[in-house]
Design a protein around this motif. Structure first.
Motif, PDB file in Angstrom:
ATOM      1  N   ARG A 119       0.832  -1.206   0.000  1.00  0.00           N
ATOM      2  CA  ARG A 119       0.000   0.000   0.000  1.00  0.00           C
ATOM      3  C   ARG A 119       0.867   1.257   0.000  1.00  0.00           C
ATOM      4  O   ARG A 119       0.615   2.212  -0.747  1.00  0.00           O
ATOM      5  CB  ARG A 119      -0.929   0.000   1.216  1.00  0.00           C
ATOM      6  N   PHE A 120       1.922   1.266   0.811  1.00  0.00           N
ATOM      7  CA  PHE A 120       2.788   2.444   0.852  1.00  0.00           C
ATOM      8  C   PHE A 120       3.710   2.495  -0.365  1.00  0.00           C
ATOM      9  O   PHE A 120       4.162   3.581  -0.740  1.00  0.00           O
ATOM     10  CB  PHE A 120       3.581   2.468   2.163  1.00  0.00           C
ATOM     11  N   SER A 121       3.963   1.341  -0.979  1.00  0.00           N
ATOM     12  CA  SER A 121       4.695   1.353  -2.248  1.00  0.00           C
ATOM     13  C   SER A 121       3.880   2.071  -3.317  1.00  0.00           C
ATOM     14  O   SER A 121       4.439   2.680  -4.234  1.00  0.00           O
ATOM     15  CB  SER A 121       4.997  -0.081  -2.704  1.00  0.00           C
ATOM     16  N   PRO A 126       2.075   4.799  -8.429  1.00  0.00           N
ATOM     17  CA  PRO A 126       0.601   4.870  -8.441  1.00  0.00           C
ATOM     18  C   PRO A 126      -0.079   3.695  -9.134  1.00  0.00           C
ATOM     19  O   PRO A 126      -1.255   3.414  -8.884  1.00  0.00           O
ATOM     20  CB  PRO A 126       0.330   6.184  -9.181  1.00  0.00           C
ATOM     21  N   ALA A 127       0.636   2.989 -10.010  1.00  0.00           N
ATOM     22  CA  ALA A 127       0.021   1.838 -10.692  1.00  0.00           C
ATOM     23  C   ALA A 127      -0.295   0.702  -9.729  1.00  0.00           C
ATOM     24  O   ALA A 127      -1.107  -0.179 -10.035  1.00  0.00           O
ATOM     25  CB  ALA A 127       0.949   1.333 -11.794  1.00  0.00           C
ATOM     26  N   LEU A 128       0.330   0.723  -8.546  1.00  0.00           N
ATOM     27  CA  LEU A 128       0.063  -0.307  -7.538  1.00  0.00           C
ATOM     28  C   LEU A 128      -1.211   0.066  -6.774  1.00  0.00           C
ATOM     29  O   LEU A 128      -1.180   0.582  -5.664  1.00  0.00           O
ATOM     30  CB  LEU A 128       1.248  -0.434  -6.584  1.00  0.00           C
ATOM     31  N   THR A 129      -2.335  -0.211  -7.383  1.00  0.00           N
ATOM     32  CA  THR A 129      -3.626   0.128  -6.787  1.00  0.00           C
ATOM     33  C   THR A 129      -4.194  -1.060  -6.020  1.00  0.00           C
ATOM     34  O   THR A 129      -3.797  -2.205  -6.244  1.00  0.00           O
ATOM     35  CB  THR A 129      -4.626   0.541  -7.875  1.00  0.00           C
ATOM     36  N   PRO A 130      -5.162  -0.801  -5.118  1.00  0.00           N
ATOM     37  CA  PRO A 130      -5.815  -1.909  -4.413  1.00  0.00           C
ATOM     38  C   PRO A 130      -6.965  -2.515  -5.200  1.00  0.00           C
ATOM     39  O   PRO A 130      -7.636  -3.424  -4.710  1.00  0.00           O
ATOM     40  CB  PRO A 130      -6.323  -1.228  -3.138  1.00  0.00           C
ATOM     41  N   ASP A 131      -7.217  -2.033  -6.407  1.00  0.00           N
ATOM     42  CA  ASP A 131      -8.364  -2.478  -7.200  1.00  0.00           C
ATOM     43  C   ASP A 131      -8.168  -3.914  -7.668  1.00  0.00           C
ATOM     44  O   ASP A 131      -7.165  -4.246  -8.317  1.00  0.00           O
ATOM     45  CB  ASP A 131      -8.559  -1.566  -8.419  1.00  0.00           C
ATOM     46  N   VAL A 132      -9.134  -4.773  -7.350  1.00  0.00           N
ATOM     47  CA  VAL A 132      -9.076  -6.184  -7.735  1.00  0.00           C
ATOM     48  C   VAL A 132      -9.430  -6.327  -9.209  1.00  0.00           C
ATOM     49  O   VAL A 132     -10.497  -5.902  -9.648  1.00  0.00           O
ATOM     50  CB  VAL A 132     -10.036  -7.021  -6.866  1.00  0.00           C
ATOM     51  N   GLY A 150      -9.420 -11.991  -4.518  1.00  0.00           N
ATOM     52  CA  GLY A 150      -8.830 -12.005  -5.849  1.00  0.00           C
ATOM     53  C   GLY A 150      -7.502 -11.284  -5.929  1.00  0.00           C
ATOM     54  O   GLY A 150      -6.863 -11.014  -4.908  1.00  0.00           O
ATOM     55  N   LEU A 151      -7.099 -10.986  -7.157  1.00  0.00           N
ATOM     56  CA  LEU A 151      -5.808 -10.369  -7.414  1.00  0.00           C
ATOM     57  C   LEU A 151      -5.956  -8.863  -7.610  1.00  0.00           C
ATOM     58  O   LEU A 151      -6.862  -8.399  -8.276  1.00  0.00           O
ATOM     59  CB  LEU A 151      -5.178 -10.966  -8.672  1.00  0.00           C
ATOM     60  N   SER A 152      -5.039  -8.130  -7.012  1.00  0.00           N
ATOM     61  CA  SER A 152      -4.903  -6.697  -7.259  1.00  0.00           C
ATOM     62  C   SER A 152      -3.413  -6.408  -7.353  1.00  0.00           C
ATOM     63  O   SER A 152      -2.595  -7.207  -6.872  1.00  0.00           O
ATOM     64  CB  SER A 152      -5.528  -5.885  -6.119  1.00  0.00           C
ATOM     65  N   PRO A 153      -3.012  -5.303  -7.955  1.00  0.00           N
ATOM     66  CA  PRO A 153      -1.575  -4.997  -8.026  1.00  0.00           C
ATOM     67  C   PRO A 153      -0.915  -4.977  -6.651  1.00  0.00           C
ATOM     68  O   PRO A 153       0.202  -5.490  -6.498  1.00  0.00           O
ATOM     69  CB  PRO A 153      -1.551  -3.622  -8.700  1.00  0.00           C
ATOM     70  N   GLN A 154      -1.579  -4.419  -5.650  1.00  0.00           N
ATOM     71  CA  GLN A 154      -0.998  -4.377  -4.311  1.00  0.00           C
ATOM     72  C   GLN A 154      -0.862  -5.770  -3.722  1.00  0.00           C
ATOM     73  O   GLN A 154       0.161  -6.101  -3.106  1.00  0.00           O
ATOM     74  CB  GLN A 154      -1.842  -3.499  -3.399  1.00  0.00           C
ATOM     75  N   ARG A 155      -1.856  -6.617  -3.905  1.00  0.00           N
ATOM     76  CA  ARG A 155      -1.797  -7.972  -3.344  1.00  0.00           C
ATOM     77  C   ARG A 155      -0.729  -8.812  -4.041  1.00  0.00           C
ATOM     78  O   ARG A 155      -0.064  -9.632  -3.397  1.00  0.00           O
ATOM     79  CB  ARG A 155      -3.160  -8.653  -3.447  1.00  0.00           C
TER      80      ARG A 155
END
Length: 479
Positions: A119-121, A126-132, A150-155
């Motif tokens: 999340r802090f990354s 900014p491309a590392l969003t929490p959106d699944v 599911g998968l999100s960039p942050q996860r």
């Protein structure tokens, strides 16, 4: 007593006293101190109570570390608290602790810290969003509510960080300990820097006048009616103080565990307690209470540093928290696998997890199994809820371990005790009383979460007996 325990493997004793203390400090300082003060002040509504909640959590944790010192010196083996409960009360209670640790306490904490790292990354990338982008939402009744699986960039980044740190730990405890010590020095310096900035150039006269003036204590003063409120508000502070006992999990890899374990626990907890108290004083010196409560995404430290340094503070704090969370997870991953290794040695976990890597002398299978389940929690979106459920259960195990100290004094009065808890029996008795009161306050104010946490523990009872039946009924270690 007959046992089917496997032949004893040999760990490499390379963890020094400094490394052990860094493991305590590094495992404790993760993301909590930078975030949870927002929720605490929303719960207690007064700056004085915010500091009181942190102070009580620190005192209770320090008393716990002093109490555990005697047990750690008595049983300086891989497994730590699992071994203390197994030896002092019974193998069942040891197993229930290990079960809960695997299901959520350790793995859930690693997942939450990994997601905080990601999340802090996202502040820097900014491309590392929490959106699944692959998955969906499952609607559970309250208080659980909707969970997005599911998968999100942050996860994905969170899982990748777990894989990298697991690989590092498989390669050898010497490398992992060096990384842990180095990152702990960096993040401790960063937290100390935040404190210095907040208490010097960041001082806000208006915030200080408001927070440390008439509004410092609640309007009605300190009354007994506040006890349940304070107890329930301690969920965040206790979570931020947790993992101080993890160094005991790696007892078999310390150079001089009988001396270094008690020292590392006591010195590490004292260091973190002082830093945490000063950090909260710094927050109150920079931001009014309502700004702390309303910090975006509860990122209090980021809001404070932004108030001091402007927009640059946002990025500086993001990097500091990334280092902090990465180092925290290195310590959690290193130590947690040792408990599952010890359980496997007692035929209470997958037997292959009780075998050390032939080259690196690390519990490689236990590390991999831990990483797999942690990754599932990362992708399930449930780690936050699970942590809420288990705080009460974790507190119960602290209570039981303290009670186990008294049980051991009665059952084995002549056993070797290289270190004795200071102020016995009063200090451990007060610790036991305080943890009981906090648990009762949580049960009264957060009944559903506490009950679900207790249910998580109790589910381990049938699993324990089924596992014993499947392995021929033997789970006792030769004494």
């Amino acid at each position: 007593m007959a046992t089917t325990q496997q032949p004893q493997a040999e760990f490499v004793r390379v963890i020094s006293r400094l490394d052990a203390t860094a493991l305590v400090v590094g495992s404790m300082i993760g993301s909590g101190i930078f975030i949870v003060s927002a929720q605490i002040i929303r719960d207690v509504h007064a700056p004085g109570l915010l500091l009181l909640v942190w102070a009580i959590a620190g005192v209770v944790t320090l008393m716990g570390a002093l109490t555990y010192g005697e047990l750690a010196a008595m049983f300086p083996k891989a497994g730590g608290q699992y071994v203390y409960l197994r030896e002092s009360i019974s193998p069942l209670f040891g197993y229930l602790y290990g079960w809960t640790l695997f299901v959520v306490i350790q793995t859930g904490t690693i997942a939450a810290v990994a997601v905080a790292f990601a999340r802090f990354s996202g502040v820097l990338f900014p491309a590392l969003t929490p959106d699944v982008f692959l998955g969906g939402t499952i609607n559970f009744p309250q208080p659980i509510g909707p969970i997005t699986v599911g998968l999100s960039p942050q996860r994905v980044l969170a899982v990748a960080s777990i894989v990298v740190l697991t690989w590092v730990n498989v390669r050898g405890v010497r490398t992992a300990a060096f990384i842990q010590t180095s990152l702990t020095v960096i993040k401790t310096a960063a937290l100390a820097g935040l404190v210095v900035l907040g208490l010097t150039i960041g001082r806000n006269a208006a915030a200080i006048a408001e927070n440390f003036g008439a509004a410092f204590w609640p309007a009605g003063g300190l009354t007994l009616a506040l006890v349940p409120v304070i107890g329930a508000a301690m969920v965040g502070s206790l979570f931020s103080m947790d993992a101080w006992n993890n160094v005991g999990f790696a007892g078999s890899e310390l150079k001089d565990p009988k001396r270094d374990l008690p020292f590392a626990m006591g010195a590490g907890v004292l260091t973190v307690t002082v830093l945490y108290m000063l950090a909260n004083v710094a927050y109150l010196s920079v931001l009014p209470a309502e700004a702390i409560a309303a910090a975006p995404q509860d990122r209090v430290a980021t809001a404070a540093l932004k108030a001091i340094l402007g927009d640059a503070g946002l990025y500086v704090m993001a990097v500091a928290i990334m280092i902090s969370t990465f180092g925290c997870n290195n310590g959690l991953i290193l130590s947690g696998a040792r408990v599952f290794f010890a359980m496997a040695r007692d035929n209470l976990f997958f037997r292959s997890a009780g075998v050390l890597h032939p080259k690196y002398k690390t519990p490689s299978v236990a590390l991999v199994v831990q990483a797999l389940w942690t990754s599932v929690l990362c992708l399930s979106g449930t780690y936050g809820q699970l942590l809420d459920f288990v705080i009460f259960a974790a507190l119960v195990f602290y209570m039981l371990t303290a009670a186990g100290l008294f049980a051991l004094r009665a059952k084995r009065p002549d056993a070797e005790r290289p270190v004795r808890v200071p102020g016995y029996p009063w200090l451990p008795a007060v610790y036991l009383l305080l943890t009981t009161l906090i648990a009762l306050a949580m049960l009264a104010m957060k009944t559903t979460y506490s009950a679900l946490g207790l249910l998580c523990v109790l589910l381990g009872v049938p699993v324990y007996f089924l596992w014993r039946a499947a392995t021929g009924g033997s789970s006792e270690v030769g004494r």
